[in-house]
Design an enzyme around this catalytic site. Structure first.
Site, PDB file in Angstrom:
ATOM      1  N   SER A 159       0.936  -1.133  -0.057  1.00 37.95           N
ATOM      2  CA  SER A 159       0.120   0.210   0.049  1.00 37.95           C
ATOM      3  C   SER A 159       0.905   1.116  -0.042  1.00 37.95           C
ATOM      4  CB  SER A 159      -1.023  -0.046   1.323  1.00 37.95           C
ATOM      5  OG  SER A 159      -1.275   1.156   1.586  1.00 37.95           O
ATOM      6  N   ILE A 165       1.030   2.895   3.401  1.00 40.57           N
ATOM      7  CA  ILE A 165       1.848   2.544   4.509  1.00 40.57           C
ATOM      8  C   ILE A 165       3.221   2.769   4.424  1.00 40.57           C
ATOM      9  CG2 ILE A 165       2.462   0.311   6.099  1.00 40.57           C
ATOM     10  CD1 ILE A 165      -0.242  -0.778   5.153  1.00 40.57           C
ATOM     11  N   LYS A 199      31.240   1.871   1.473  1.00 44.92           N
ATOM     12  CA  LYS A 199      31.333   1.663   3.041  1.00 44.92           C
ATOM     13  C   LYS A 199      32.501   0.594   3.197  1.00 44.92           C
ATOM     14  CE  LYS A 199      28.948  -0.041   6.946  1.00 44.92           C
ATOM     15  NZ  LYS A 199      27.945  -0.863   7.495  1.00 44.92           N
ATOM     16  N   GLU A 235      25.242  -3.206  13.511  1.00 41.80           N
ATOM     17  CA  GLU A 235      26.132  -3.677  12.464  1.00 41.80           C
ATOM     18  C   GLU A 235      25.649  -3.899  11.257  1.00 41.80           C
ATOM     19  OE1 GLU A 235      29.203  -4.441  12.620  1.00 41.80           O
ATOM     20  OE2 GLU A 235      30.020  -4.405  14.529  1.00 41.80           O
TER      21      GLU A 235
END
Length: 501
Positions: A47, A50, A86, A343
């Site tokens: 949806s 949501i 990262k 983590e």
């Protein structure tokens, strides 16, 4: 085979219903449609009303395996999600206020078959010959210098910071190319068959969607696995006190660094995740020790750059479902359990659930022995990660707030206590097969949090001071030479995968 001993499989699985979108739902859709789309009818219900949790914007290197299986082009994916590279996580103020360390993705030093590098480093430290443990790891030194490049032979281990909602949209486009049908709607009811299996889900439009296999990606609510099928949730909040998070996005205020920042605060910790177009910030805290308003004040008092939204608080319960596969329903993502984002393991656990599902896909029907094996593997995997996360809170010199004193005083799982004792007394670590975090991760965090082993392995005594110094200097010297040649992370991202402005 004796026919009487053979378990009868259920009906073949052709119709798969994925309940819920977001990162989990669309990762499932992408994985299943790419591998088995020609054999299955896959529908995903979500949806637009949501919102998804969408705070998990940092990943770990295992995501590369998933993308490799899907044959996703890295530059295209990174540009579409505003991603940066990262190399690890910087833990600030965890061991003590004003003390930092990095848990990086690389390996450190060179091991001997009898003993890990940490033993040689420990002896070198004793003799005044060794630098910081992190100086013997390429990824860690590159992170500190804000440098990055792809190296030959996958010489640099890395992951991504990404925009989670853009990632879900990217995977939606990918999945729809392989035949996944998206259905807009809210789930209002789950209809069970006489057998107790799920027969269909009902939407607010009145539509009823029947399926053979249902994947529950409805987040913390666990609409199918928990509410409809009644699978209980095991609460781990006696080990993991943090049960709330508030997130806010801010405008970029400088070059994106190639690591996630995790900054310990009075009753939890704050994250800072740099993307190409903005920075993701958040605070994870324990409602037992800090109120929502105070946590938001702490967060907003410690950000750089203008906030792009109002912070919102998300409540969660650390723990896991007692079973993640029950009857014809498999929970993946937050519906299956949640630890906390320290983590960056949430997307990893989604991916492991998907790969395990594809490897044991019940095409010919659901077989209980397969369900039991899936559940056993999922439970073992999350327990290892749980222990690794508890380690960050338990082993610390901080006693300056009630939260940190409670962390230091808590009893921890016996499996974790054994690892801590073994490393403290002998310097040894071990890896359980299929465990996520390798030896070097445990060593970096245990050293970083303040455990220095009492002794080193005798193998290190075979080198005299001159040999040991040369051995250590050769490693750190080679790393420094490589790091000096790497471009700045920000410049590399701009040239390699710039997101459209």
């Amino acid at each position: 085979m004796d026919h009487n001993n053979r378990q009868e499989a259920g009906r073949p699985v052709r119709r798969v219903i994925i309940a819920g979108g977001g990162t989990a739902g669309w990762m499932v859709a992408a994985g299943l449609s790419k591998a088995l789309g020609k054999l299955l009818d896959i529908r995903l219900v979500e949806s637009d009303e949501i919102g998804t949790v969408g705070v998990g914007e940092a990943t770990i290197p295992t995501l590369m395996n998933f993308h490799h299986l899907l044959e996703i082009n890295e530059q295209e994916f990174m540009a579409a999600t505003g991603a940066t590279f990262k190399l690890g996580i910087s833990f600030e103020n965890w061991r003590a206020r004003g003390e930092d360390y990095i848990h990086s993705f690389g390996s450190t030093g060179t091991d001997h078959w009898t003993a890990g590098f940490q033993h040689f480093w420990r002896k070198g430290r004793e003799r005044g010959l060794a630098r910081d443990y992190g100086d013997y790891c390429l990824e860690l030194r590159a992170a500190q210098e804000h440098r990055f490049a792809h190296l030959p032979k996958a010489g640099m281990n890395y992951a991504y910071h990404l925009d989670a909602s853009a990632y879900a949209k990217y995977l939606r486009r990918f999945s729809e190319r392989f035949g996944v049908q998206r259905i807009e709607g809210k789930i209002v009811d789950v209809a069970l068959a006489a057998s107790g299996d799920i027969r269909a889900i009902r939407l607010d439009s009145g539509a009823e969607l029947e399926g053979d296999l249902f994947i529950d990606c409805t987040g913390f609510r666990g609409l199918l696995i928990g509410q409809a099928l009644g699978v209980e949730y095991e609460d781990w909040s006696h080990w993991l006190f943090c049960d709330s998070a508030a997130a806010v996005q801010t405008a970029s205020s400088g070059d994106a660094v190639p690591y996630t920042r995790s900054i310990a605060r009075e009753s939890g910790w704050q994250w800072r995740i740099p993307l190409q177009h903005r920075v993701g910030n958040g605070i994870v805290f324990s409602s037992r020790y800090q109120g929502d308003a105070d946590a938001i004040d702490t967060l907003l008092g410690n950000i750089e750059g203008a906030p792009l939204m109002q912070p919102r608080v998300i409540k969660f319960q650390p723990g896991q479902r007692r079973k993640v596969w029950h009857r014809n329903c498999i929970a993946i993502g937050l519906a299956s359990g949640f630890l906390e984002p320290i983590e960056s393991t949430s997307i990893h656990l989604i991916q492991r659930g998907i790969i395990r599902l594809m490897q044991s896909f019940p095409g010919h029907g659901i077989v209980q022995s397969e369900v039991d094996e899936y559940n056993a593997q999922a439970a073992a995997e999350i327990a290892h990660i749980r222990d690794f996360i508890i380690l960050h809170y338990k082993v610390t010199n901080r006693r300056d707030t009630p939260f940190w004193r409670a962390c230091a005083d808590m009893a921890v799982p016996a499996s974790l206590q054994h690892r801590i004792d073994l490393f403290r007394e002998t310097g040894r670590v071990f890896r359980i097969p299929n465990e996520l975090f390798a030896e070097n991760s445990w060593i970096q965090v245990m050293l970083g949090q303040g455990i220095l082993p009492h002794q080193h392995h005798q193998t290190a005594d075979l080198m005299d001071d001159r040999e040991l110094a040369q051995f250590l200097d050769n490693i750190s010297g080679a790393i420094e030479r490589t790091v000096a040649q790497l471009p700045r992370h920000e410049a590399y991202v701009r040239q390699y995968c710039a997101a459209p402005r």
